[in-house]
Design a protein around this motif. Structure first.
Motif, short mmCIF file in Angstrom:
data_model
loop_
_atom_site.label_atom_id
_atom_site.label_comp_id
_atom_site.label_asym_id
_atom_site.label_seq_id
_atom_site.Cartn_x
_atom_site.Cartn_y
_atom_site.Cartn_z
N GLY A 178 0.78 -1.23 0.00
CA GLY A 178 0.00 0.00 0.00
C GLY A 178 0.81 1.28 0.00
N GLY A 179 2.12 1.16 0.12
CA GLY A 179 2.94 2.36 0.10
C GLY A 179 3.01 2.98 -1.29
N GLY A 180 3.69 4.10 -1.37
CA GLY A 180 3.84 4.78 -2.64
C GLY A 180 4.35 6.18 -2.47
N LEU A 181 4.30 6.93 -3.56
CA LEU A 181 4.72 8.33 -3.58
C LEU A 181 3.48 9.21 -3.54
N VAL A 182 3.44 10.14 -2.62
CA VAL A 182 2.28 11.01 -2.47
C VAL A 182 2.76 12.41 -2.11
N GLN A 183 1.99 13.40 -2.48
CA GLN A 183 2.32 14.77 -2.12
C GLN A 183 1.92 15.05 -0.68
N ALA A 184 2.59 16.01 -0.08
CA ALA A 184 2.24 16.41 1.27
C ALA A 184 0.75 16.77 1.33
N GLY A 185 0.11 16.31 2.39
CA GLY A 185 -1.32 16.50 2.55
C GLY A 185 -2.16 15.36 2.01
N GLY A 186 -1.53 14.45 1.30
CA GLY A 186 -2.25 13.33 0.73
C GLY A 186 -2.46 12.19 1.72
N SER A 187 -3.02 11.12 1.20
CA SER A 187 -3.37 9.96 2.04
C SER A 187 -2.90 8.66 1.41
#
Length: 119
Positions: free
Chosen positions: A8-17
């Motif tokens: 379930g991990g990954g790359l996300v922008q700050a503020g994301g989920s």
């Protein structure tokens, strides 16, 4: 033999989920306190959330309180971590494990899942 498989991990922008999952096998999952740990390169692995066998008691490290939610499905031998309002400092490899009284993991670690939060 106990196996812990995180995803379930990954790359996300700050503020994301993101929502992490951990499927456990080889243990009586429903009997134990389980937890999510994370490790930043160069630092020790730390427990960020834990949940008792029946979900009656849950605790979080201060830095994730109000943003992360741990849960479990004993019928599916699965542990979850819902992560909201992610920050760059949450970037780490996340692992699940049975938690000891001294906040360490009991079993051999799985491969973990990488969470990267960009600013």
């Amino acid at each position: 033999q106990v196996q812990l498989v995180e995803s379930g991990g990954g790359l996300v922008q700050a503020g994301g989920s993101l929502r992490l999952s951990c499927v456990a096998s080889g243990l009586t999952f429903s009997s134990y306190t389980m937890g999510w740990f994370r490790q930043i390169p160069g630092k020790e692995r730390e427990v960020v959330a834990r949940i008792t066998w029946n979900g009656a008691s849950i605790s979080y490290t201060d830095s994730v309180k109000g943003r992360f939610t741990i849960s479990r499905d004993n019928a599916r031998n699965t542990l979850y971590l819902q992560m909201n309002s992610l920050k760059p400092e949450d970037t780490a490899v996340y692992y699940c494990n049975r938690v000891t009284g001294s906040s360490t993991g009991v079993y051999s670690w799985g491969q973990g899942t990488q969470v990267t939060v960009s600013s």
